[in-house]
Design a protein around this motif. Structure first.
Motif, PDB file in Angstrom:
ATOM      1  N   GLY A 326      12.639   4.801  -3.054  1.00 45.94           N
ATOM      2  CA  GLY A 326      13.727   3.976  -2.698  1.00 45.94           C
ATOM      3  C   GLY A 326      13.878   2.789  -2.845  1.00 45.94           C
ATOM      4  N   LEU A 327      12.826   2.156  -3.552  1.00 43.04           N
ATOM      5  CA  LEU A 327      12.735   0.747  -3.636  1.00 43.04           C
ATOM      6  C   LEU A 327      13.130   0.363  -5.220  1.00 43.04           C
ATOM      7  CD1 LEU A 327       9.785  -0.052  -1.404  1.00 43.04           C
ATOM      8  CD2 LEU A 327      12.170  -0.023  -0.745  1.00 43.04           C
ATOM      9  N   PRO A 328      14.436   0.220  -5.600  1.00 41.18           N
ATOM     10  CA  PRO A 328      14.763   0.154  -6.959  1.00 41.18           C
ATOM     11  C   PRO A 328      14.213  -1.260  -7.834  1.00 41.18           C
ATOM     12  CG  PRO A 328      16.768  -0.611  -5.672  1.00 41.18           C
ATOM     13  CD  PRO A 328      15.641   0.071  -4.762  1.00 41.18           C
ATOM     14  N   GLN A 329      13.838  -2.188  -7.187  1.00 38.49           N
ATOM     15  CA  GLN A 329      13.358  -3.498  -7.794  1.00 38.49           C
ATOM     16  C   GLN A 329      11.946  -3.691  -7.532  1.00 38.49           C
ATOM     17  OE1 GLN A 329      15.425  -5.123  -9.437  1.00 38.49           O
ATOM     18  NE2 GLN A 329      17.191  -3.912  -8.829  1.00 38.49           N
ATOM     19  N   LEU A 330      11.329  -2.726  -7.048  1.00 36.59           N
ATOM     20  CA  LEU A 330       9.758  -2.971  -6.520  1.00 36.59           C
ATOM     21  C   LEU A 330       8.975  -2.686  -7.860  1.00 36.59           C
ATOM     22  CD1 LEU A 330       7.697  -2.936  -4.263  1.00 36.59           C
ATOM     23  CD2 LEU A 330       7.565  -0.441  -4.523  1.00 36.59           C
ATOM     24  N   ARG A 331       8.055  -3.890  -8.049  1.00 35.15           N
ATOM     25  CA  ARG A 331       7.187  -4.007  -9.437  1.00 35.15           C
ATOM     26  C   ARG A 331       5.763  -4.118  -8.829  1.00 35.15           C
ATOM     27  NH1 ARG A 331       8.727  -9.544 -12.381  1.00 35.15           N
ATOM     28  NH2 ARG A 331       7.206  -8.437 -13.806  1.00 35.15           N
ATOM     29  N   VAL A 332       5.299  -4.567  -7.772  1.00 38.00           N
ATOM     30  CA  VAL A 332       3.705  -4.486  -7.529  1.00 38.00           C
ATOM     31  C   VAL A 332       3.657  -3.873  -6.066  1.00 38.00           C
ATOM     32  CG1 VAL A 332       1.919  -6.004  -7.100  1.00 38.00           C
ATOM     33  CG2 VAL A 332       3.746  -6.625  -8.775  1.00 38.00           C
ATOM     34  N   LEU A 333       2.709  -2.884  -6.269  1.00 36.64           N
ATOM     35  CA  LEU A 333       2.157  -2.162  -5.050  1.00 36.64           C
ATOM     36  C   LEU A 333       0.546  -2.180  -4.972  1.00 36.64           C
ATOM     37  CD1 LEU A 333       3.946   1.394  -4.623  1.00 36.64           C
ATOM     38  CD2 LEU A 333       3.691  -0.196  -3.014  1.00 36.64           C
ATOM     39  N   ASN A 334       0.212  -2.962  -3.828  1.00 31.57           N
ATOM     40  CA  ASN A 334      -1.464  -3.215  -3.534  1.00 31.57           C
ATOM     41  C   ASN A 334      -1.812  -2.236  -2.498  1.00 31.57           C
ATOM     42  OD1 ASN A 334      -3.810  -3.996  -3.417  1.00 31.57           O
ATOM     43  ND2 ASN A 334      -3.203  -6.209  -3.463  1.00 31.57           N
ATOM     44  N   PHE A 335      -2.645  -1.274  -2.814  1.00 30.02           N
ATOM     45  CA  PHE A 335      -3.122  -0.689  -1.564  1.00 30.02           C
ATOM     46  C   PHE A 335      -4.647  -0.336  -1.742  1.00 30.02           C
ATOM     47  CE2 PHE A 335       1.127   1.419  -1.837  1.00 30.02           C
ATOM     48  CZ  PHE A 335       1.133   1.738  -0.522  1.00 30.02           C
ATOM     49  N   SER A 336      -5.095  -1.673  -2.305  1.00 35.32           N
ATOM     50  CA  SER A 336      -6.563  -1.741  -2.354  1.00 35.32           C
ATOM     51  C   SER A 336      -7.422  -1.779  -0.958  1.00 35.32           C
ATOM     52  CB  SER A 336      -6.934  -3.178  -3.224  1.00 35.32           C
ATOM     53  OG  SER A 336      -6.544  -4.014  -2.461  1.00 35.32           O
ATOM     54  N   HIS A 337      -8.571  -1.420  -0.945  1.00 30.78           N
ATOM     55  CA  HIS A 337      -9.400  -1.531   0.231  1.00 30.78           C
ATOM     56  C   HIS A 337      -8.793  -0.845   1.243  1.00 30.78           C
ATOM     57  CE1 HIS A 337     -12.057  -4.438  -1.534  1.00 30.78           C
ATOM     58  NE2 HIS A 337     -11.264  -5.083  -1.917  1.00 30.78           N
ATOM     59  N   ASN A 338      -8.366   0.266   1.430  1.00 30.96           N
ATOM     60  CA  ASN A 338      -8.072   1.360   2.170  1.00 30.96           C
ATOM     61  C   ASN A 338      -8.940   2.497   2.287  1.00 30.96           C
ATOM     62  OD1 ASN A 338      -5.302   0.726   3.772  1.00 30.96           O
ATOM     63  ND2 ASN A 338      -5.100  -0.223   1.557  1.00 30.96           N
ATOM     64  N   VAL A 339      -8.576   3.522   2.852  1.00 33.44           N
ATOM     65  CA  VAL A 339      -9.488   4.783   3.088  1.00 33.44           C
ATOM     66  C   VAL A 339      -8.621   5.819   2.379  1.00 33.44           C
ATOM     67  CG1 VAL A 339     -10.931   3.968   4.843  1.00 33.44           C
ATOM     68  CG2 VAL A 339      -8.714   5.222   5.244  1.00 33.44           C
ATOM     69  N   ILE A 340      -7.964   5.655   1.410  1.00 35.61           N
ATOM     70  CA  ILE A 340      -7.379   6.605   0.841  1.00 35.61           C
ATOM     71  C   ILE A 340      -7.947   7.715  -0.056  1.00 35.61           C
ATOM     72  CG2 ILE A 340      -5.353   7.020  -0.873  1.00 35.61           C
ATOM     73  CD1 ILE A 340      -4.266   4.376  -0.430  1.00 35.61           C
ATOM     74  N   GLU A 341      -7.686   8.938   0.191  1.00 36.36           N
ATOM     75  CA  GLU A 341      -8.418   9.896  -0.104  1.00 36.36           C
ATOM     76  C   GLU A 341      -7.498  10.883  -1.261  1.00 36.36           C
ATOM     77  OE1 GLU A 341     -10.033  12.532   2.766  1.00 36.36           O
ATOM     78  OE2 GLU A 341     -11.433  10.884   3.385  1.00 36.36           O
ATOM     79  N   ASP A 342      -6.303  11.036  -1.145  1.00 38.07           N
ATOM     80  CA  ASP A 342      -5.205  11.661  -2.006  1.00 38.07           C
ATOM     81  C   ASP A 342      -3.971  10.954  -2.006  1.00 38.07           C
ATOM     82  OD1 ASP A 342      -6.538  14.149  -1.436  1.00 38.07           O
ATOM     83  OD2 ASP A 342      -5.769  14.397   0.511  1.00 38.07           O
ATOM     84  N   ILE A 343      -3.767  11.135  -3.359  1.00 39.81           N
ATOM     85  CA  ILE A 343      -2.343  10.671  -4.133  1.00 39.81           C
ATOM     86  C   ILE A 343      -1.391  11.800  -4.147  1.00 39.81           C
ATOM     87  CG2 ILE A 343      -1.359   9.523  -5.850  1.00 39.81           C
ATOM     88  CD1 ILE A 343      -4.240   8.143  -6.315  1.00 39.81           C
ATOM     89  N   GLU A 344      -0.567  11.888  -3.473  1.00 32.88           N
ATOM     90  CA  GLU A 344       0.457  13.036  -3.531  1.00 32.88           C
ATOM     91  C   GLU A 344       1.628  12.437  -4.093  1.00 32.88           C
ATOM     92  OE1 GLU A 344       1.095  14.617   0.414  1.00 32.88           O
ATOM     93  OE2 GLU A 344      -0.753  15.096   0.770  1.00 32.88           O
ATOM     94  N   ILE A 345       2.252  13.426  -5.122  1.00 32.41           N
ATOM     95  CA  ILE A 345       3.568  13.065  -5.572  1.00 32.41           C
ATOM     96  C   ILE A 345       4.586  13.962  -4.811  1.00 32.41           C
ATOM     97  CG2 ILE A 345       4.786  13.309  -7.738  1.00 32.41           C
ATOM     98  CD1 ILE A 345       1.971  12.040  -7.742  1.00 32.41           C
ATOM     99  N   THR A 346       5.343  13.014  -4.045  1.00 33.86           N
ATOM    100  CA  THR A 346       6.413  13.591  -3.181  1.00 33.86           C
ATOM    101  C   THR A 346       7.673  13.184  -3.477  1.00 33.86           C
ATOM    102  OG1 THR A 346       6.011  12.096  -1.571  1.00 33.86           O
ATOM    103  CG2 THR A 346       4.624  13.994  -1.229  1.00 33.86           C
ATOM    104  N   GLY A 347       8.826  13.719  -2.919  1.00 33.37           N
ATOM    105  CA  GLY A 347      10.202  13.061  -3.070  1.00 33.37           C
ATOM    106  C   GLY A 347      10.558  13.686  -4.655  1.00 33.37           C
ATOM    107  N   VAL A 348      11.567  13.258  -4.995  1.00 37.42           N
ATOM    108  CA  VAL A 348      12.508  13.494  -6.225  1.00 37.42           C
ATOM    109  C   VAL A 348      12.606  12.400  -7.217  1.00 37.42           C
ATOM    110  CG1 VAL A 348      14.438  14.566  -7.237  1.00 37.42           C
ATOM    111  CG2 VAL A 348      13.939  15.410  -5.016  1.00 37.42           C
ATOM    112  N   PHE A 349      12.831  11.375  -6.834  1.00 39.27           N
ATOM    113  CA  PHE A 349      13.037  10.058  -7.437  1.00 39.27           C
ATOM    114  C   PHE A 349      11.792   9.485  -8.149  1.00 39.27           C
ATOM    115  CE2 PHE A 349      17.065  10.619  -4.611  1.00 39.27           C
ATOM    116  CZ  PHE A 349      17.749  10.852  -5.645  1.00 39.27           C
ATOM    117  N   SER A 350      11.957   8.595  -9.018  1.00 36.68           N
ATOM    118  CA  SER A 350      10.784   7.734  -9.669  1.00 36.68           C
ATOM    119  C   SER A 350      10.800   6.488  -8.851  1.00 36.68           C
ATOM    120  CB  SER A 350      10.951   7.859 -11.161  1.00 36.68           C
ATOM    121  OG  SER A 350      10.797   9.143 -11.684  1.00 36.68           O
TER     122      SER A 350
END
Length: 506
Positions: A326-350
């Motif tokens: 829901g963030l139409p202008q978002l260009r950069v997402l930084n999730f480095s150095h976490n403990v993420i195990e799963d990437i889930e494709i959720t929701g409808v919109f891109s």
């Protein structure tokens, strides 16, 4: 008698020597003090080895060519009242950096009626008393960086009605009075970084013109939600390196113009759904180096202009695309150095504008990059280095994106870096890596859309049938009503005729 004259004279000379030496040193020091004009066109007068009493007594005459007065190797210690009450001066900039200043008396700068910039950095000033700046109302910039100020008392800057920028970084400020910034109605930039401030409640209420507030490197741990109620002009606020643990739901609600919010390097363990409510103009949000373990639904839903979001060095264990779609202008997402195990494709919109996505240094062992990329139509850079990805993935992705202008990183070419995980087969119940997954996803989406159209069609047919039945019922009822009225009229007419006939017979 004469035998005693020489010793007496010698004694007198010895006794007078310290006084004579002091006078000589004073005269020598005074001779060393001088003010001189700088290079042609510099508009700067430089005073060397001066004391606070020297400026009014110097034979140098300041004129319209001396817009700047700079003190070099000065020992001012105490700036007394009227220290710069120099007749006929037009000084606009006064630079007293590294001048050993400890105390500044009231009206110390009186007489500098044209002064606009005052630099008192790198001294030992302990406090700013009310009345210090009496008579210098044109000042727009004050630099008090790297002094020994521990308390900002009430009305210390009251006379600076045209002040636009105040630098108080690198002091020892622990306490700020609620009226410390009274009178600063035009202040736009306030730097309080590198101090020991713990409480800011009610401190900034009068700073309605403030655009930049820097509170980095302090000891703020608690926010009540009312610290910034009147800061409606604020464009940027920095909280880097504090001890903040939670963000109240209404903390930034009045900052409708805020563009940058830096909350990195704190102890924030969680964000609430209303933590960033009202920040419609926000472009940069930095929550890196905290302890966030979860991002609740609708936490970011009002950030329609957000372009950069940093969640690096937190405790997130899962990434869901729907939380950020829901963030139409978002260009950069930084999730480095976490403990993420799963990437889930959720929701409808891109995520329509996202071009950079960083998942480096996590625990990801499997990723359906085809479905992920299908939700990121403008992605140009994907970082997956230092995860637990299978060794065959790099070659597979290279083949898949061979014809695309798309850069991705899976492994670092460094010693002791995690290269890849050897595996004969991918784990069950994980995302696959085949191209046809995108086709299946698109087919699934097409089937869902087809069912939606079928349901809409059935609904329209039912509405039409119901409308038709209602119309028929209405017409029948109206017909029956007309017949009944006609019959009643006929009965009345026949009755009247029979009465008239009886009357004629009589």
């Amino acid at each position: 008698m004469n035998s005693f004259k020489f010793p007496s004279l010698a004694l007198l000379l010895v006794l007078a020597l310290p006084h004579t030496l002091c006078v000589y040193l004073r005269m020598s020091n005074f001779d060393l003090m001088k003010c001189s004009y700088g290079e042609r066109g510099s508009l700067t007068a430089t005073c060397v080895n001066a004391t606070s009493s020297y400026f009014k007594n110097t034979p140098y005459r300041f004129d319209h060519l001396d817009e700047t007065l700079r003190c070099v190797n000065c020992s001012l210690h105490t700036l007394e009242t009227g220290s710069f009450d120099i007749s006929g001066n037009q000084i606009k900039n006064l630079d007293l950096t590294n001048s050993l200043i400890e105390t500044v008396r009231q009206k110390a700068f009186v007489g500098l009626i044209f002064l606009q910039r005052l630099i008192l950095a790198n001294n030992a000033i302990k406090s700013i008393y009310p009345g210090t700046f009496t008579g210098v109302k044109k000042i727009t910039y004050v630099d008090l960086e790297n002094n020994s100020i521990s308390i900002l008392s009430d009305d210390g800057f009251l006379e600076l009605i045209n002040l636009e920028e105040l630098n108080l970084r690198h002091n020892e400020i622990k306490s700020i009075a609620t009226s410390a910034f009274n009178g600063l109605v035009h202040l736009q930039e306030l730097d309080l970084s590198y101090n020991a401030i713990g409480d800011i409640n009610g401190v900034f209420n009068n700073l309605t013109s403030l655009r930049l507030l820097d509170l980095s490197y302090n000891k703020i741990s608690v926010l009540t939600g009312k610290e910034f109620d009147n800061l409606t002009s604020l464009l940027e606020i920095r909280f880097k390196f504090n001890h903040i643990t939670t963000i109240p739901a209404s903390e930034f609600y009045s900052m409708s113009r805020l563009r940058r919010l830096d909350l990195s390097f704190n102890a924030i363990s969680g964000v609430r759904a209303g933590s960033f409510k009202g920040l419609h103009a926000l472009e940069i949000l930095d929550l890196g180096n905290n302890a966030v373990a979860e991002v609740p639904q609708k936490t970011l839903q009002s950030l329609h202009n957000l372009q950069y979001l940093n969640f690096s060095n937190n405790r997130l264990s899962i990434f869901q695309t729907g939380l950020y779609s829901g963030l139409p202008q978002l260009r950069v997402l930084n999730f480095s150095h976490n403990v993420i195990e799963d990437i889930e494709i959720t929701g409808v919109f891109s995520l329509d504008s996202l071009d950079t996505l960083d998942f480096s240094f996590n625990n990801i062992s499997n990723v359906d990059y085809v479905r992920l990329i299908s939700r990121l139509p403008k992605i140009s850079y994907l970082n997956l280095e230092d995860n637990l990805l299978p060794c065959g993935l790099e070659k597979e992705m290279e083949d898949y994106f061979a014809e695309d202008n798309f850069k991705f990183i899976l492994y670092r070419n460094e010693a002791n870096a995690v290269k890849c995980v050897q595996t004969d087969a991918l784990p069950k119940n994980k995302h696959t890596f085949h191209k046809d997954s995108l086709i299946r996803a698109e087919m699934g989406g097409s089937s869902a859309n087809a069912w939606i159209f079928v349901l809409i069609g059935i609904t329209l047919v039912l509405v039409c049938v119901l409308y038709y039945l209602q119309l028929r019922t209405y017409q029948e009822m109206r017909s029956m009503s007309v017949k009944r009225t006609t019959s009643e009229v006929q009965l009345i007419s026949s009755d009247l005729e029979s009465r008239d006939n009886d009357y004629l017979k009589e």
